[in-house]
Design an enzyme around this catalytic site. Sequence first.
Site, PDB file in Angstrom:
ATOM      1  N   LYS A 292     -76.652  73.888  68.644  1.00  0.00           N
ATOM      2  CA  LYS A 292     -77.094  74.244  70.037  1.00  0.00           C
ATOM      3  C   LYS A 292     -77.627  75.619  70.555  1.00  0.00           C
ATOM      4  CE  LYS A 292     -72.411  74.750  70.932  1.00  0.00           C
ATOM      5  NZ  LYS A 292     -71.056  74.990  71.759  1.00  0.00           N
TER       6      LYS A 292
ATOM      7  N   TYR B 144     -52.360  84.964  69.513  1.00  0.00           N
ATOM      8  CA  TYR B 144     -53.481  84.208  70.168  1.00  0.00           C
ATOM      9  C   TYR B 144     -53.095  84.164  71.665  1.00  0.00           C
ATOM     10  CZ  TYR B 144     -54.979  82.051  65.901  1.00  0.00           C
ATOM     11  OH  TYR B 144     -55.546  81.935  64.677  1.00  0.00           O
TER      12      TYR B 144
ATOM     13  N   GLN C 230     -59.407  80.786  77.303  1.00  0.00           N
ATOM     14  CA  GLN C 230     -60.768  80.352  77.603  1.00  0.00           C
ATOM     15  C   GLN C 230     -60.703  78.922  78.474  1.00  0.00           C
ATOM     16  OE1 GLN C 230     -63.336  79.389  74.326  1.00  0.00           O
ATOM     17  NE2 GLN C 230     -65.092  78.948  75.697  1.00  0.00           N
TER      18      GLN C 230
ATOM     19  N   GLN D   4     -65.040  66.685  72.192  1.00  0.00           N
ATOM     20  CA  GLN D   4     -65.527  67.633  71.081  1.00  0.00           C
ATOM     21  C   GLN D   4     -64.296  67.369  70.016  1.00  0.00           C
ATOM     22  OE1 GLN D   4     -64.928  71.586  72.896  1.00  0.00           O
ATOM     23  NE2 GLN D   4     -67.116  71.611  72.941  1.00  0.00           N
TER      24      GLN D   4
ATOM     25  N   GLN E 286     -55.591  80.780  54.495  1.00  0.00           N
ATOM     26  CA  GLN E 286     -56.315  80.184  55.927  1.00  0.00           C
ATOM     27  C   GLN E 286     -57.686  81.234  55.925  1.00  0.00           C
ATOM     28  OE1 GLN E 286     -56.208  79.807  60.414  1.00  0.00           O
ATOM     29  NE2 GLN E 286     -54.633  78.835  59.422  1.00  0.00           N
TER      30      GLN E 286
ATOM     31  N   ASP F 235     -52.456  74.147  64.284  1.00  0.00           N
ATOM     32  CA  ASP F 235     -52.272  75.509  63.996  1.00  0.00           C
ATOM     33  C   ASP F 235     -52.740  76.391  65.234  1.00  0.00           C
ATOM     34  OD1 ASP F 235     -52.664  77.545  61.636  1.00  0.00           O
ATOM     35  OD2 ASP F 235     -54.472  77.937  62.999  1.00  0.00           O
TER      36      ASP F 235
ATOM     37  N   ALA G 221     -69.026  77.225  62.061  1.00  0.00           N
ATOM     38  CA  ALA G 221     -69.515  78.695  62.226  1.00  0.00           C
ATOM     39  C   ALA G 221     -69.810  79.028  63.792  1.00  0.00           C
ATOM     40  CB  ALA G 221     -70.912  78.726  61.417  1.00  0.00           C
TER      41      ALA G 221
ATOM     42  N   ASN H 129     -65.584  65.378  66.643  1.00  0.00           N
ATOM     43  CA  ASN H 129     -65.414  66.098  65.151  1.00  0.00           C
ATOM     44  C   ASN H 129     -64.588  65.063  64.237  1.00  0.00           C
ATOM     45  OD1 ASN H 129     -66.897  68.433  65.715  1.00  0.00           O
ATOM     46  ND2 ASN H 129     -65.065  69.506  66.324  1.00  0.00           N
TER      47      ASN H 129
END
Length: 332
Positions: A215, A54, A27, A290, A176, A49, A208, A294
């Site tokens: 948003k 991925y 992405q 971001q 995890q 992690d 989530a 966080n």
Amino acid sequence: MEHRHLGRSGLLISELAYGNWITHGSQVEEEAAVACVRAALDVGITTFDTADAYAGGRAEEVLGRALKGERRAGLEIFTKVFWPTGPGPNDRSLSRKHIMESIDASLGRLQTDYVDLYQAHRYDYSTPLEETMQAFADVVRQGKALYIGVSEWTASEIRAGWEMAQDLKIPFVSNQPQYSALWRVIEAEVVPTSIELGVGQVVFSPIAQGVLTGKYKVGEQPPAGSRATDEKSGANFISRFLNDEVLSAVAELQPLAEQAGLSMAQLAVAWVLQNQNVSAAIIGASRPEQVRDNAVASGKKLDADLMKAIDAALDPVVERDPAKTQSPPRRP
């Protein structure tokens, strides 16, 4: 940034870990991904992690390049094995062959001699658990991983794996799972079992998939470029939360976040960190800001009245069923 022990082990990890599940190599362009890693380091995150599956291995490659030059002893690098990494029948699962080949491939992509934590990305119903745990033991004894963990295993599976690890004298220290104020399926069985065994949770999706940021609004289309609009970034995964009942409940958290002096995202991350069995919450990002936002959640203590108010707002839509633990499909 505060640090916590990973389960009952002596390993300290940052209570916010940076994860690159659906960002690096897919992405987010590499320049932005590296900027996010730099932001994570700047705010004191030392735990990173990833997984071999991925973005077809590209996520590990990007992370390896982003961390190159950092003092290795000052980092905790986690990766995982299970999902397909190639077209062949043995390019998946927790067989000895796949584990022994995958750890070497991951170390190459990450440009490191060892990972701090090597995790079984799901339980493997097609391979004897004894075979899997023996392979993990050999990985540890070869110095390629320091600790062993799992991901999305049920309480009984965690116990069985932990008992074998004790017999093999290797440190099985973590699970995890998905965990958030909306998704609490680990609380009934996994957390009590893990506390008993000294296994810590390194949780993913604490916001989530962005739903707990506020948003997504009732009656409105998802914002352009958001996770819900991008099939590559987990749109199918987030769909369970995109209904009016959930979004209405989440909207009730806005005044509670303001009362606590936190953003909605910060409140969501701080909420999972109130669970003392949580060793770290994994955050992901497509922009450095971001990460910085966080990071404010680290060390925040939510008082009992605020926790009760959050529960009251979300209780009608919270998922608690332990059977919802994500099991992989069984192969014939």
